[in-house]
Design an enzyme around this catalytic site. Structure first.
Site: not given
Ligand code: ADP
Ligand code: ZN
Length: 598
Positions: A419-420, A202-203, A196, A198
């Site tokens: 469209h969808e 994900k982290t 996905g 940034p």
């Molecule tokens: P990625 O690893 O995908 O780049 P991060 O996990 O580092 O994204 O997300 C960065 C920050 O954005 C998180 O520390 C949080 O504060 C916020 N965040 C992102 N997604 C969510 C979510 N689903 N719920 C709550 N906070 C989120």
């Molecule tokens: Zn289409």
């Protein structure tokens, strides 16, 4: 890492300063350097109190106390002039002539070099568990280690992302009770790829899995493996996995895996050796899981799954792929609600409305939005954050970032919704020959404006002519809906047309499903080659199939315009709709033919 670098440069600067000063001090010992003739003159004048002679060097004091220094000719050994003027003098053995302060700069230099070496060692060792080991420890992974008690995140810290959380639940169970899985003989996925853009969590998700399972979390970035020295990256990988096994149950999280995992031989300049070695080591370590390997799970994040080496995605490696998309309307509201808990939000603020006004925002953007609005509110004398603050914060962010997805206008959303809806209806109204609908969304994801997902029904070994036609019809449903409703068409249906054309060509050239009969046409050159005249006939057939399907889906949608309208409106309202919701909305009987218990 940045801190360590600063400390390092600070150290170097201080050392250089010390060296410089010491040299300066040496020159400034207020020793007067005088010529030999001047020295003799001062002796004759009776100014000199005392001298000490060491080889050719003469140092001494004038009667007024100042120190002086001079150099005498090589063979001067007649010191009678001194005696004649009553100067107290001593002659030293030449061996003592090295004065200790000449050594001082040398000592400092050694100290500085030692310091630099020490910092390099510290750098390569990283801040992870750097205890013990060999002297240089170039291979020590740079991973940051979090012990279970240090991880505060759980699934409750992740708002929305329902599907990802459900998929990761397995991992949590496995980490908590690996024996249970062994007893059942189940093979558990050890490698999960989180895909996905940034900022979508994900982290956060990976850390939440560790938090849920109370296990150790080792975090490293793919770029940390890449070093100038060949072999260092591979050694770091080895060390990382050794560390993980030692602290099992453990999660290894590799952010930006594409830095190491890029498809091999994709040649970016020459020195790919190092990256390839690192990647090979990673593959070897992951294969080691099949033969025991402790309760260790590897989670990796990327937004470029397309560039990854296929070897990484093979069974037993990163064989589970979990999408972490931009949050849809409902998820955005949940993320806003979660982050609003940490600030003083005015009760008058309707977060549902804020969520509606922030399509294309990532989770991090939303967290940032809340934070910015709190900063803006703190500049006033209000006690709480009001809608205006959020509005201002959003404007500020949108000005800052030239993100196209932010700029999705209401008109764009409406076109995308129709469209969808067009694609979805082409599936729903031709149920016999299409795969079942899974969900429809107009939440923007990277480049695509919306997506209609369907579940491939079964492993298909053969496909009927009707099925080919239905999949072409479905691909053209989006454009047909646009034309029907808006009387005009937009760009952005390229991939739809590509899919439709591909299917139609395969009907004509490979499956004998056109007027050209049961013939196989390959490339224009090579096997099953065909002439220019035949090429024209193929094009004609493809065109005919596509036109017929397009007219067909136009009729279908026109006859069901009420359904098209209500589906499009529901999408504008909710952004994402699951199959069950759509069946209910349109009063269509759900398909039962794929249920396990049907
Ligand atoms: P990625 O690893 O995908 O780049 P991060 O996990 O580092 O994204 O997300 C960065 C920050 O954005 C998180 O520390 C949080 O504060 C916020 N965040 C992102 N997604 C969510 C979510 N689903 N719920 C709550 N906070 C989120
Ligand atoms: Zn289409």
């Amino acid at each position: 890492m940045g801190n360590q670098k600063n400390a390092f440069w600070g150290f170097v600067i201080v050392m250089v300063g010390v060296l410089f000063l010491s040299a300066l001090v040496d020159h400034r010992r207020s020793i007067e350097r005088i010529s030999y003739s001047a020295f003799l003159k001062r002796v004759e004048r009776g100014d000199v109190a005392k001298v000490s002679i060491s080889g050719q060097d003469v140092t001494g004091h004038f009667k007024n106390g100042t120190q002086f220094q001079t150099v005498v000719g090589q063979f001067t050994s007649d010191w009678s002039v001194l005696r004649a003027h009553g100067v107290e003098f001593s002659v030293e053995n030449q061996a003592h002539q090295i004065h200790w302060w000449f050594l001082l700069p040398l000592l400092l230099l050694c100290g500085a070099m030692g310091g630099i070496v020490w910092f390099i060692i510290r750098q390569t060792r990283g801040s992870g568990g750097g205890q013990g080991g060999n002297v240089f420890m170039m291979g020590k992974s740079k991973a940051r280690m979090y012990v279970p008690s240090a991880i505060k995140d759980t699934f409750a810290s992740v708002a929305g992302a329902q599907e990802a959380k459900e998929e990761l639940q397995d991992m949590v169970e496995f980490l908590k009770d690996p024996k249970k899985y062994e007893r059942l003989g189940a093979k558990v996925t050890r490698g999960v790829l989180l895909v996905g853009e940034p900022g979508n969590g994900k982290t956060l998700l990976a850390r939440a899995v560790a938090g849920e399972a109370h296990c150790t979390f080792l975090s490293i970035s793919g770029s940390d493996f890449i070093e100038v020295f060949v072999g260092v990256g591979a050694a770091r990988v080895r060390d990382l996995f050794a560390q993980a096994r030692k602290h099992a149950p453990c999660i290894i999280f590799i952010d930006e895996i594409d830095a190491v995992g890029r498809h091999r031989g994709s040649g970016q300049g020459g020195g790919n050796d190092e990256r390839e070695q690192t990647l090979n080591q990673l593959l070897t370590e992951m294969d080691g899981f099949q033969t025991g390997g402790g309760t260790v799970i590897v989670m990796a994040a990327t937004n470029r799954a397309d560039v990854l080496d296929k070897a990484l995605l093979r069974p037993g490696r990163f064989d589970r792929r979990i999408e972490v998309p931009y949050p849809d309307l409902k998820s955005r509201e949940q993320i806003l609600t979660l982050h609003a808990q940490t600030v003083k939000m005015d009760p008058s603020v309707d977060l549902h409305k804020i969520a509606r006004g922030t399509p294309g925002f990532s989770g991090a953007d939303l967290a940032n939005l809340i934070n910015e609005s709190a900063l803006i509110a703190s500049k006033t004398d209000r006690k709480t954050i009001i809608v205006d603050d959020l509005e201002n914060a959003r404007d500020k962010m949108m000005l800052g970032a030239e993100r196209k997805s932010y700029m999705m206008t209401e008109e764009d959303r409406k076109i995308t919704a129709y469209h969808e809806a067009g694609h979805a209806l082409a599936i729903l109204l031709r149920p016999t020959y299409t795969d079942p609908l899974h969900k429809v969304t107009i939440a923007p994801r990277g480049a695509a404006l919306g997506v209609t997902h369907y579940i491939p029904e079964r492993e298909k070994y053969s496909k009927t002519k009707e099925e080919f036609l239905a999949s072409i019809t479905l691909a053209l449903g989006g454009r047909a809906a646009e034309e029907l409703i808006f009387g005009q068409v937009t760009s952005g249906a390229y991939s739809d047309f590509k899919a439709a054309t591909h299917e139609a060509r395969s009907m004509v050239c490979r499956n004998g499903m056109s007027d050209l009969g049961c013939v196989v046409y390959g490339q224009q050159q090579g096997d099953f080659s065909y002439s220019q005249a035949t090429a024209e006939k193929i094009d004609e057939q493809v065109h005919k199939i596509i036109t017929t399907c397009y007219q067909d889906v136009c009729v279908l949608l026109r006859e069901n315009k009420d359904k098209l309208d209500s589906l499009a409106h529901a999408l504008l309202e909710k952004e994402t709709l699951y199959a069950a919701e759509i069946y209910e909305l349109l009063a269509i009987t759900p398909r039962v033919d794929h249920r396990f218990n049907a």
